[in-house]
Design a protein around this motif. Structure first.
Motif, PDB file in Angstrom:
ATOM      1  N   TYR A   1       0.822  -1.206   0.000  1.00  0.00           N
ATOM      2  CA  TYR A   1       0.000   0.000   0.000  1.00  0.00           C
ATOM      3  C   TYR A   1       0.859   1.260   0.000  1.00  0.00           C
ATOM      4  N   THR A   2       2.002   1.220   0.664  1.00  0.00           N
ATOM      5  CA  THR A   2       2.912   2.369   0.622  1.00  0.00           C
ATOM      6  C   THR A   2       3.426   2.599  -0.791  1.00  0.00           C
ATOM      7  N   ALA A   3       3.689   1.489  -1.508  1.00  0.00           N
ATOM      8  CA  ALA A   3       4.217   1.602  -2.875  1.00  0.00           C
ATOM      9  C   ALA A   3       3.212   2.225  -3.826  1.00  0.00           C
ATOM     10  N   ILE A   4       1.898   1.975  -3.609  1.00  0.00           N
ATOM     11  CA  ILE A   4       0.904   2.509  -4.541  1.00  0.00           C
ATOM     12  C   ILE A   4       0.398   3.881  -4.120  1.00  0.00           C
ATOM     13  N   THR A   5       0.675   4.304  -2.903  1.00  0.00           N
ATOM     14  CA  THR A   5       0.202   5.619  -2.464  1.00  0.00           C
ATOM     15  C   THR A   5       1.299   6.672  -2.446  1.00  0.00           C
ATOM     16  N   VAL A   6       2.556   6.270  -2.296  1.00  0.00           N
ATOM     17  CA  VAL A   6       3.682   7.213  -2.271  1.00  0.00           C
ATOM     18  C   VAL A   6       4.498   7.007  -3.537  1.00  0.00           C
ATOM     19  N   ASN A   7       4.588   8.034  -4.350  1.00  0.00           N
ATOM     20  CA  ASN A   7       5.276   7.956  -5.643  1.00  0.00           C
ATOM     21  C   ASN A   7       6.562   8.780  -5.591  1.00  0.00           C
ATOM     22  N   PRO A   8       7.736   8.146  -5.388  1.00  0.00           N
ATOM     23  CA  PRO A   8       9.005   8.891  -5.332  1.00  0.00           C
ATOM     24  C   PRO A   8       9.319   9.632  -6.625  1.00  0.00           C
ATOM     25  N   ASN A   9       8.962   9.041  -7.773  1.00  0.00           N
ATOM     26  CA  ASN A   9       9.241   9.696  -9.055  1.00  0.00           C
ATOM     27  C   ASN A   9       8.465  11.002  -9.184  1.00  0.00           C
ATOM     28  N   GLN A  10       7.199  10.993  -8.776  1.00  0.00           N
ATOM     29  CA  GLN A  10       6.387  12.206  -8.824  1.00  0.00           C
ATOM     30  C   GLN A  10       6.939  13.267  -7.873  1.00  0.00           C
ATOM     31  N   MET A  11       7.352  12.831  -6.679  1.00  0.00           N
ATOM     32  CA  MET A  11       7.926  13.773  -5.719  1.00  0.00           C
ATOM     33  C   MET A  11       9.202  14.391  -6.254  1.00  0.00           C
ATOM     34  N   ALA A  12      10.043  13.571  -6.895  1.00  0.00           N
ATOM     35  CA  ALA A  12      11.299  14.082  -7.457  1.00  0.00           C
ATOM     36  C   ALA A  12      11.038  15.060  -8.596  1.00  0.00           C
ATOM     37  N   ASP A  13      10.045  14.754  -9.452  1.00  0.00           N
ATOM     38  CA  ASP A  13       9.720  15.647 -10.575  1.00  0.00           C
ATOM     39  C   ASP A  13       9.169  16.982 -10.068  1.00  0.00           C
ATOM     40  N   ASP A  14       8.270  16.935  -9.082  1.00  0.00           N
ATOM     41  CA  ASP A  14       7.719  18.178  -8.529  1.00  0.00           C
ATOM     42  C   ASP A  14       8.808  19.018  -7.881  1.00  0.00           C
ATOM     43  N   MET A  15       9.716  18.349  -7.198  1.00  0.00           N
ATOM     44  CA  MET A  15      10.811  19.068  -6.551  1.00  0.00           C
ATOM     45  C   MET A  15      11.703  19.748  -7.594  1.00  0.00           C
ATOM     46  N   LYS A  16      11.961  19.038  -8.691  1.00  0.00           N
ATOM     47  CA  LYS A  16      12.820  19.587  -9.744  1.00  0.00           C
ATOM     48  C   LYS A  16      12.152  20.780 -10.429  1.00  0.00           C
ATOM     49  N   LYS A  17      10.821  20.685 -10.658  1.00  0.00           N
ATOM     50  CA  LYS A  17      10.102  21.778 -11.305  1.00  0.00           C
ATOM     51  C   LYS A  17      10.106  23.046 -10.455  1.00  0.00           C
ATOM     52  N   ASN A  18      10.113  22.873  -9.133  1.00  0.00           N
ATOM     53  CA  ASN A  18      10.088  24.020  -8.226  1.00  0.00           C
ATOM     54  C   ASN A  18      11.484  24.480  -7.814  1.00  0.00           C
ATOM     55  N   GLY A  19      12.498  23.942  -8.464  1.00  0.00           N
ATOM     56  CA  GLY A  19      13.858  24.374  -8.174  1.00  0.00           C
ATOM     57  C   GLY A  19      14.411  23.846  -6.869  1.00  0.00           C
ATOM     58  N   GLY A  20      13.905  22.721  -6.408  1.00  0.00           N
ATOM     59  CA  GLY A  20      14.382  22.137  -5.158  1.00  0.00           C
ATOM     60  C   GLY A  20      15.270  20.932  -5.395  1.00  0.00           C
ATOM     61  N   PHE A  21      16.147  20.677  -4.453  1.00  0.00           N
ATOM     62  CA  PHE A  21      17.030  19.499  -4.547  1.00  0.00           C
ATOM     63  C   PHE A  21      17.430  19.077  -3.138  1.00  0.00           C
ATOM     64  N   ILE A  22      17.729  17.813  -2.996  1.00  0.00           N
ATOM     65  CA  ILE A  22      18.221  17.278  -1.731  1.00  0.00           C
ATOM     66  C   ILE A  22      19.736  17.455  -1.703  1.00  0.00           C
ATOM     67  N   PRO A  23      20.269  18.116  -0.688  1.00  0.00           N
ATOM     68  CA  PRO A  23      21.724  18.356  -0.649  1.00  0.00           C
ATOM     69  C   PRO A  23      22.525  17.063  -0.814  1.00  0.00           C
ATOM     70  N   GLY A  24      23.442  17.092  -1.776  1.00  0.00           N
ATOM     71  CA  GLY A  24      24.295  15.931  -2.026  1.00  0.00           C
ATOM     72  C   GLY A  24      23.710  14.923  -2.981  1.00  0.00           C
ATOM     73  N   ILE A  25      22.474  15.153  -3.460  1.00  0.00           N
ATOM     74  CA  ILE A  25      21.808  14.214  -4.365  1.00  0.00           C
ATOM     75  C   ILE A  25      21.452  14.941  -5.659  1.00  0.00           C
ATOM     76  N   LYS A  26      21.751  14.322  -6.801  1.00  0.00           N
ATOM     77  CA  LYS A  26      21.413  14.935  -8.076  1.00  0.00           C
ATOM     78  C   LYS A  26      19.897  14.957  -8.285  1.00  0.00           C
ATOM     79  N   PRO A  27      19.373  16.021  -8.866  1.00  0.00           N
ATOM     80  CA  PRO A  27      17.930  16.059  -9.158  1.00  0.00           C
ATOM     81  C   PRO A  27      17.552  14.992 -10.178  1.00  0.00           C
ATOM     82  N   GLY A  28      16.261  14.633 -10.163  1.00  0.00           N
ATOM     83  CA  GLY A  28      15.774  13.665 -11.132  1.00  0.00           C
ATOM     84  C   GLY A  28      15.781  12.241 -10.606  1.00  0.00           C
TER      85      GLY A  28
END
Length: 447
Positions: A321-348
């Motif tokens: 259920y966690t896999a179908i309700t939490v989408n890491p790819n969508q979170m990463a794309d939204d973060m990239k569109k808003n100019g956000g990044f996790i320190p030390g981790i490449k966007p995308g």
């Protein structure tokens, strides 16, 4: 204590909040009064009130606030609506038409709500017929068949739709999530009688009052443990790029993404319970298999086989259920569109893999803790706690109670903070929770 009474006074001063709380209490009162109205053509004196105290029927009776055993017009409660919501949500993962509706915004949500209501009517009609045939004995019928079945199928369906309407009105005009509050009130309604039964059995037996006090302390400990699970989060730092628009600067600050330890909420327990009822169903349809030792062990809620498989299923369903309700790819794309990044981790892609790894790590302890909470009622029964009172030591009922109370308090606190009043807690703030999702995006519980 003075702080508490001051907060209550502030709540009463806010007209909008005061009206919402009074509306909520009024709608809940209507629901409770309706739960005591017996179906037409049923002799209430001939009903066996103790026939629904164990197993699945006991759980359904608890969620319905005792309406199930009283053969009330609201006997089925909101469970058909929750079942329909879960089905529609699963269709939103696999069926392209529903996937498209989820992306259409408000109009799409309205269509999904419409489909959920249609499916609720169909599920309620089927469950109503099964309920009348299995729960209403011939000596309790004052009207002959088939008129009795046709009439009360319509009444039970109307009762469920009315409860669903009350829940929507509470959400719109009251405070908190309506469906969740209706289920919570049904569960709490069973607590006083269970408390009295346990008190009488303990004070009249060995150990006396000391044993009862130990049980209450243990119950408080389980509640605190459940609150930790519901509110537990893992904060992932996110840095947003600095932007200058006109004379103002935006971004350039570090924020956090709160990843919940128990993102699946109560759904894994609900799915696992549905599967664990299969052995008992098989035994009822095939009496010759009722003597099978393995099926008997799986049907016994206190056996180690039942609880072991139950716990494993909860862990597996938590990951699913966690896999179908939490989408890491969508979170990463939204973060990239808003100019956000996790320190030390490449966007995308790298960000999506990092988030997925964090979710996988925190889901394991969360699923294990959820499995422990789910089997605590069985452990409580083994040490002598009555079956009715043991349900409040864990499982679906306790998680729903904790989640709904926290969610309602959070909404009240939001109203207070918007009016520049102090919140309900002197230090800290009540965190949100992951409620039971529905097709419309609302969050009822269940079930």
């Amino acid at each position: 204590m003075k702080k508490f009474f001051t907060t209550l006074s502030n709540i009463w001063k806010i007209e909008d909040l005061r009206v919402r709380i009074l509306n909520t209490l009024l709608f809940l009162l209507i629901y409770r009064v309706g739960s005591f109205v017996v179906l037409p053509g049923v002799n209430a004196a001939a009903l066996n009130a103790d026939q629904n105290k164990e197993g699945l029927l006991g759980l359904l009776n608890m969620f319905a606030g005792g309406s199930f055993s009283r053969s009330s017009i609201m006997a089925l409660g909101v469970m058909p609506y929750i079942s329909a919501s879960i089905v529609v949500q699963l269709l939103g993962i696999a069926v392209p038409y529903f996937i498209k509706l989820q992306k259409e915004g408000e109009s799409g949500r309205n269509k999904i709500n419409q489909w959920t209501r249609y499916l609720t009517i169909a599920i309620t009609a089927v469950q109503a017929v099964a309920y009348l045939k299995s729960q209403i004995t011939p000596d309790a019928m004052l009207i002959g068949n088939p008129y009795f079945t046709i009439l009360n199928t319509c009444v039970l369906t109307a009762g469920t739709l009315f409860v669903m309407w009350l829940g929507e009105k509470i959400t719109d005009k009251g405070i908190g999530n309506g469906i969740s509050l209706i289920i919570m009130v049904g569960i709490i309604a069973q607590l006083p009688s269970a408390f009295i039964v346990e008190f009488q059995s303990r004070t009249g037996g060995p150990g006396g009052l000391i044993t009862f006090i130990v049980e209450i302390v243990a119950l408080l400990g389980v509640v605190m443990f459940t609150i930790l699970i519901v509110q537990g989060t893992r904060k992932v730092a996110v840095q947003y790029a600095k932007r200058i628009v006109g004379n103002k600067q935006y971004g350039g600050v570090r924020q956090y993404i709160p990843l919940k330890v128990n993102a699946a909420g109560v759904m894994p327990i609900i799915f696992a319970q549905a599967l664990m009822f299969i052995p008992a169903t098989i035994s009822s349809f095939f009496p010759s298999m009722s003597t099978n030792s393995f099926l008997m062990a799986l049907s016994n809620y206190n056996s180690w086989q039942h609880n072991l498989i139950f716990g494993i299923l909860i862990i597996l369903f938590t990951y699913f259920y966690t896999a179908i309700t939490v989408n890491p790819n969508q979170m990463a794309d939204d973060m990239k569109k808003n100019g956000g990044f996790i320190p030390g981790i490449k966007p995308g892609k790298s960000t999506a893999e990092f988030i997925d790894g964090v979710i996988s790590k925190i889901t394991l302890p969360g699923s294990i803790f959820l499995a422990i909470v789910a089997i605590i009622p069985a452990l409580a029964s083994l040490v002598g706690v009555s079956s009715i009172f043991s349900r409040f030591f864990g499982g679906t009922s306790l998680i729903i109670l904790v989640g709904v109370v926290l969610d309602t308090l959070q909404q009240i606190e939001s109203h207070l903070l918007m009016r520049h009043y102090d919140g309900l807690m002197k230090t800290g703030r009540i965190k949100g929770r992951a409620s039971i999702p529905t097709a419309s995006g609302a969050t009822p519980p269940v079930i």
